[in-house]
Motif scaffolding. Structure first.
Motif, PDB file in Angstrom:
ATOM      1  N   THR A  12       0.820  -1.207   0.000  1.00 51.57           N
ATOM      2  CA  THR A  12       0.000   0.000   0.000  1.00 51.57           C
ATOM      3  C   THR A  12       0.854   1.258   0.000  1.00 51.57           C
ATOM      4  O   THR A  12       0.602   2.196  -0.770  1.00 51.57           O
ATOM      5  CB  THR A  12      -0.945   0.004   1.217  1.00 51.57           C
ATOM      6  OG1 THR A  12      -1.743  -1.175   1.178  1.00 51.57           O
ATOM      7  CG2 THR A  12      -1.823   1.230   1.228  1.00 51.57           C
ATOM      8  N   ILE A  13       1.866   1.298   0.841  1.00 52.46           N
ATOM      9  CA  ILE A  13       2.716   2.487   0.932  1.00 52.46           C
ATOM     10  C   ILE A  13       3.479   2.704  -0.372  1.00 52.46           C
ATOM     11  O   ILE A  13       3.571   3.828  -0.867  1.00 52.46           O
ATOM     12  CB  ILE A  13       3.671   2.374   2.142  1.00 52.46           C
ATOM     13  CG1 ILE A  13       2.843   2.461   3.422  1.00 52.46           C
ATOM     14  CG2 ILE A  13       4.739   3.467   2.094  1.00 52.46           C
ATOM     15  CD1 ILE A  13       3.597   2.061   4.671  1.00 52.46           C
ATOM     16  N   LYS A  14       4.001   1.634  -0.966  1.00 55.61           N
ATOM     17  CA  LYS A  14       4.676   1.779  -2.256  1.00 55.61           C
ATOM     18  C   LYS A  14       3.718   2.280  -3.314  1.00 55.61           C
ATOM     19  O   LYS A  14       4.070   3.124  -4.137  1.00 55.61           O
ATOM     20  CB  LYS A  14       5.310   0.448  -2.675  1.00 55.61           C
ATOM     21  CG  LYS A  14       6.517   0.105  -1.843  1.00 55.61           C
ATOM     22  CD  LYS A  14       7.084  -1.249  -2.200  1.00 55.61           C
ATOM     23  CE  LYS A  14       8.240  -1.593  -1.250  1.00 55.61           C
ATOM     24  NZ  LYS A  14       8.760  -2.943  -1.487  1.00 55.61           N
ATOM     25  N   HIS A  15       2.480   1.796  -3.311  1.00 53.17           N
ATOM     26  CA  HIS A  15       1.478   2.250  -4.269  1.00 53.17           C
ATOM     27  C   HIS A  15       1.150   3.731  -4.035  1.00 53.17           C
ATOM     28  O   HIS A  15       1.014   4.490  -4.991  1.00 53.17           O
ATOM     29  CB  HIS A  15       0.209   1.402  -4.169  1.00 53.17           C
ATOM     30  CG  HIS A  15      -0.851   1.816  -5.116  1.00 53.17           C
ATOM     31  ND1 HIS A  15      -0.793   1.552  -6.468  1.00 53.17           N
ATOM     32  CD2 HIS A  15      -1.988   2.511  -4.919  1.00 53.17           C
ATOM     33  CE1 HIS A  15      -1.856   2.065  -7.052  1.00 53.17           C
ATOM     34  NE2 HIS A  15      -2.596   2.645  -6.130  1.00 53.17           N
ATOM     35  N   LEU A  16       0.996   4.127  -2.780  1.00 52.83           N
ATOM     36  CA  LEU A  16       0.719   5.533  -2.478  1.00 52.83           C
ATOM     37  C   LEU A  16       1.841   6.439  -2.965  1.00 52.83           C
ATOM     38  O   LEU A  16       1.589   7.529  -3.482  1.00 52.83           O
ATOM     39  CB  LEU A  16       0.504   5.715  -0.973  1.00 52.83           C
ATOM     40  CG  LEU A  16      -0.784   5.140  -0.390  1.00 52.83           C
ATOM     41  CD1 LEU A  16      -0.749   5.208   1.123  1.00 52.83           C
ATOM     42  CD2 LEU A  16      -2.000   5.855  -0.954  1.00 52.83           C
ATOM     43  N   LYS A  17       3.083   5.996  -2.797  1.00 48.61           N
ATOM     44  CA  LYS A  17       4.228   6.783  -3.265  1.00 48.61           C
ATOM     45  C   LYS A  17       4.192   6.946  -4.784  1.00 48.61           C
ATOM     46  O   LYS A  17       4.512   8.017  -5.309  1.00 48.61           O
ATOM     47  CB  LYS A  17       5.547   6.120  -2.869  1.00 48.61           C
ATOM     48  CG  LYS A  17       5.926   6.279  -1.422  1.00 48.61           C
ATOM     49  CD  LYS A  17       7.266   5.597  -1.201  1.00 48.61           C
ATOM     50  CE  LYS A  17       7.826   5.801   0.158  1.00 48.61           C
ATOM     51  NZ  LYS A  17       9.118   5.169   0.328  1.00 48.61           N
ATOM     52  N   MET A  18       3.798   5.899  -5.490  1.00 46.25           N
ATOM     53  CA  MET A  18       3.762   5.959  -6.966  1.00 46.25           C
ATOM     54  C   MET A  18       2.674   6.882  -7.472  1.00 46.25           C
ATOM     55  O   MET A  18       2.806   7.442  -8.554  1.00 46.25           O
ATOM     56  CB  MET A  18       3.541   4.550  -7.553  1.00 46.25           C
ATOM     57  CG  MET A  18       4.713   3.627  -7.337  1.00 46.25           C
ATOM     58  SD  MET A  18       4.599   1.999  -8.137  1.00 46.25           S
ATOM     59  CE  MET A  18       2.882   1.631  -8.236  1.00 46.25           C
ATOM     60  N   THR A  19       1.607   7.083  -6.704  1.00 51.54           N
ATOM     61  CA  THR A  19       0.502   7.926  -7.164  1.00 51.54           C
ATOM     62  C   THR A  19       0.720   9.403  -6.844  1.00 51.54           C
ATOM     63  O   THR A  19      -0.053  10.238  -7.282  1.00 51.54           O
ATOM     64  CB  THR A  19      -0.831   7.467  -6.546  1.00 51.54           C
ATOM     65  OG1 THR A  19      -0.763   7.585  -5.128  1.00 51.54           O
ATOM     66  CG2 THR A  19      -1.155   6.049  -6.951  1.00 51.54           C
TER      67      THR A  19
END
Length: 84
Positions: free
Chosen positions: A76-83
Motif C-alpha cells: 500500500t505504501i509503495k502504491h501511495l508513493k507511486m501515485t
C-alpha cells in the motif's frame, strides 16, 4: 516459519522494523481473536497509516496475521508513493 513481528501477550505494543522506510508499531487493545493484527505506520509527523486485520479461521496466515499485514502495508505504501 513464524514471523518475528508477533506481539508478546504481555506488551500492548511492539516497535517493528521500518515498513517501506517508515517507522511502524504493532499494538494490541486486548482480547484479540486469533488472526487479528493491528499496526500503525508513521508516514509524516501528522499522518499515520493504520491497518487492522482480522483473518478467517481457514486463512493460511491465521498463525501469523501480522506477517500478512506487514506485506499489505508495504504494498500500500509503495502504491501511495507511486501515485503522488
Amino acid at each position: 516459519m513464524r514471523s518475528k513481528r508477533k506481539v508478546a501477550a504481555s506488551r500492548p505494543f511492539n516497535v517493528l522494523p521500518n515498513i517501506a522506510g517508515y517507522p511502524a508499531v504493532q499494538y494490541a487493545n486486548g482480547g484479540e481473536d486469533p488472526g487479528a493484527c493491528q499496526l500503525a505506520v508513521g508516514l509524516r509527523d501528522d499522518m499515520t497509516y493504520v491497518l487492522v486485520t482480522q483473518l478467517r479461521r481457514a486463512s493460511p496466515y491465521l498463525d501469523d496475521p501480522c506477517g500478512l499485514s506487514v506485506k499489505i502495508a508495504e504494498f500500500t505504501i509503495k502504491h501511495l508513493k507511486m501515485t503522488q
